[in-house]
Design an enzyme around this catalytic site. Sequence first.
Site, PDB file in Angstrom:
ATOM      1  N   HIS A   1       2.690  26.466   5.566  1.00  0.00           N
ATOM      2  CA  HIS A   1       1.764  25.394   5.932  1.00  0.00           C
ATOM      3  C   HIS A   1       1.871  24.158   5.051  1.00  0.00           C
ATOM      4  CE1 HIS A   1      -0.472  27.149   2.603  1.00  0.00           C
ATOM      5  NE2 HIS A   1      -1.141  26.022   2.527  1.00  0.00           N
TER       6      HIS A   1
HETATM    7  C1  UD1 Z   1      -5.539  23.090   2.728  1.00  0.00           C
HETATM    8  C2  UD1 Z   1      -5.298  22.810   1.241  1.00  0.00           C
HETATM    9  C3  UD1 Z   1      -4.130  23.664   0.743  1.00  0.00           C
HETATM   10  C4  UD1 Z   1      -4.368  25.118   1.050  1.00  0.00           C
HETATM   11  C5  UD1 Z   1      -4.607  25.267   2.539  1.00  0.00           C
HETATM   12  C6  UD1 Z   1      -4.846  26.699   2.954  1.00  0.00           C
HETATM   13  C7  UD1 Z   1      -5.727  20.517   0.465  1.00  0.00           C
HETATM   14  C8  UD1 Z   1      -5.086  19.261   0.063  1.00  0.00           C
HETATM   15  N1  UD1 Z   1      -4.902  21.418   1.024  1.00  0.00           N
HETATM   16  O1  UD1 Z   1      -4.411  22.654   3.445  1.00  0.00           O
HETATM   17  O2  UD1 Z   1      -4.027  23.519  -0.650  1.00  0.00           O
HETATM   18  O3  UD1 Z   1      -3.249  25.881   0.648  1.00  0.00           O
HETATM   19  O4  UD1 Z   1      -5.759  24.486   2.885  1.00  0.00           O
HETATM   20  O5  UD1 Z   1      -5.016  26.784   4.317  1.00  0.00           O
HETATM   21  O6  UD1 Z   1      -6.913  20.690   0.283  1.00  0.00           O
HETATM   22  N2  UD1 Z   1      -7.349  22.833  10.857  1.00  0.00           N
HETATM   23  C9  UD1 Z   1      -7.888  23.530  11.902  1.00  0.00           C
HETATM   24  N3  UD1 Z   1      -8.893  24.409  11.622  1.00  0.00           N
HETATM   25  C10 UD1 Z   1      -9.343  24.640  10.360  1.00  0.00           C
HETATM   26  C11 UD1 Z   1      -8.765  23.914   9.304  1.00  0.00           C
HETATM   27  C12 UD1 Z   1      -7.767  23.020   9.564  1.00  0.00           C
HETATM   28  O7  UD1 Z   1      -7.514  23.377  13.049  1.00  0.00           O
HETATM   29  O8  UD1 Z   1     -10.254  25.459  10.178  1.00  0.00           O
HETATM   30  C13 UD1 Z   1      -6.279  21.865  11.131  1.00  0.00           C
HETATM   31  C14 UD1 Z   1      -6.802  20.457  11.100  1.00  0.00           C
HETATM   32  O9  UD1 Z   1      -6.476  19.853  12.285  1.00  0.00           O
HETATM   33  C15 UD1 Z   1      -6.091  19.786   9.952  1.00  0.00           C
HETATM   34  C16 UD1 Z   1      -4.956  20.731   9.604  1.00  0.00           C
HETATM   35  O10 UD1 Z   1      -5.279  22.000  10.147  1.00  0.00           O
HETATM   36  O11 UD1 Z   1      -5.562  18.538  10.290  1.00  0.00           O
HETATM   37  C17 UD1 Z   1      -4.791  20.838   8.122  1.00  0.00           C
HETATM   38  O12 UD1 Z   1      -6.031  21.147   7.479  1.00  0.00           O
HETATM   39  P1  UD1 Z   1      -6.393  20.520   6.032  1.00  0.00           P
HETATM   40  O13 UD1 Z   1      -7.695  21.058   5.568  1.00  0.00           O
HETATM   41  O14 UD1 Z   1      -6.196  19.058   6.043  1.00  0.00           O
HETATM   42  O15 UD1 Z   1      -5.257  21.052   5.082  1.00  0.00           O
HETATM   43  P2  UD1 Z   1      -4.480  22.434   5.019  1.00  0.00           P
HETATM   44  O16 UD1 Z   1      -3.100  22.198   5.483  1.00  0.00           O
HETATM   45  O17 UD1 Z   1      -5.252  23.542   5.654  1.00  0.00           O
END
Ligand code: UD1
Length: 362
Positions: free
Chosen positions: A205
């Site tokens: 991821h």
């Molecule tokens: C975040 C953390 C990362 C951690 C990871 C574990 C930061 C900078 N990054 O990254 O360190 O390893 O979490 O998962 O804080 N989304 C969903 N549903 C959710 C959450 C996210 O659909 O419940 C989608 C959203 O559209 C979002 C994307 O996933 O754009 C990424 O989510 P985001 O919280 O921005 O960062 P992660 O890649 O999850």
Amino acid sequence: MSQATPHILHVVGARPNFMKVAPVMRALERRSFRQTLVHTGQHYDVNMSDVFFQQLGIPAPDVNLSVGAGSHACQTADIMTRFEPVVVEHKPDLVLVYGDVNSTVAATLVCAKLRVLVGHVEAGLRSFDRSMPEEINRLVTDQLADLLFTPSEDGDLNLQREGVAADKIHRVGNVMIDSLVRLLPEAIKSANHYLPDRYALVTLHRPSNVDDGGALKGILTSLLEVNRQLPVVFPTHPRTRQRIAEFGLDTTQLRLLDPLPYVEFLGLQRRATVVITDSGGIQEETTYLGVPCLTVRENTERPVTVSLGTNTLVGQDGRRLREELARILENRGKQGVVPALWDGHAADRIADFLAANLRAVS
Ligand code: UD1
């Protein structure tokens, strides 16, 4: 005159925070601390958040800031704006933040400006790679936090090198391993009848691996090669799922699953022939479990998993991945040892320290 019980406010937001806060809350509960739990809502899906609260036995959050997804600036700013009045209202004696996600740094910045004491659980880890958003979060959080609870000696040394006063640094061990130790018996029982005997468990991821179409295509091509020798089981993070669709990449040969609950994923790790990942936490969990781990990154903020544990960095280079996989399939994979203080009692050490040193001020 009886002393008021100190009030600790915990901030969590994303999946890797949940297995860290759970043991700390339990340990503080046993010592009768007053506690408040704030969920920023950075992760909001049932299978990225709610199911972890249930399985890990974390109480429902007292406050949910419901920030959701956004650019780093928007997400961080939203958390700060919504968290500040919560701190002002609750007046905690200490705020505990966890790991290296955007919620961690946002909450720390708010507390530093309000002059509220902050403790960072999992302090001192460094990848020395500032292109990684988490590295920025770690650097800023550790400069501002008042108490730094580190999982291993490298954390202490990194902090000392950055000029952090020695009396702020407390090596307590790895709280995430506390959750693993507690739930491993349940994970062993969680049979996965649909799985083959031998398989490669994959998670990906990191933005550096999945946000660039060429990089993601290259990694998926390597995984298709792995899949010819060992079935690939791939619980897929929402970010990765979105990118695969966006770039129109073909994954029909691989077993893509939805993100799994904690216990089921732990069960899968324990039985895996090899784990291929870019996660930080999974490098540690595989080291504890003695399962070979190939990390699709050039660096790691968790170097003890390489020096002592079962982890090998292979980067995005398919040839390195193939070579290491061949070694593992011939049973010549890395044998590791479990680092000191990764023993299931890290949260007790934090709670003992706070019981002895934290006084209620409000
Ligand atoms: C975040 C953390 C990362 C951690 C990871 C574990 C930061 C900078 N990054 O990254 O360190 O390893 O979490 O998962 O804080 N989304 C969903 N549903 C959710 C959450 C996210 O659909 O419940 C989608 C959203 O559209 C979002 C994307 O996933 O754009 C990424 O989510 P985001 O919280 O921005 O960062 P992660 O890649 O999850």
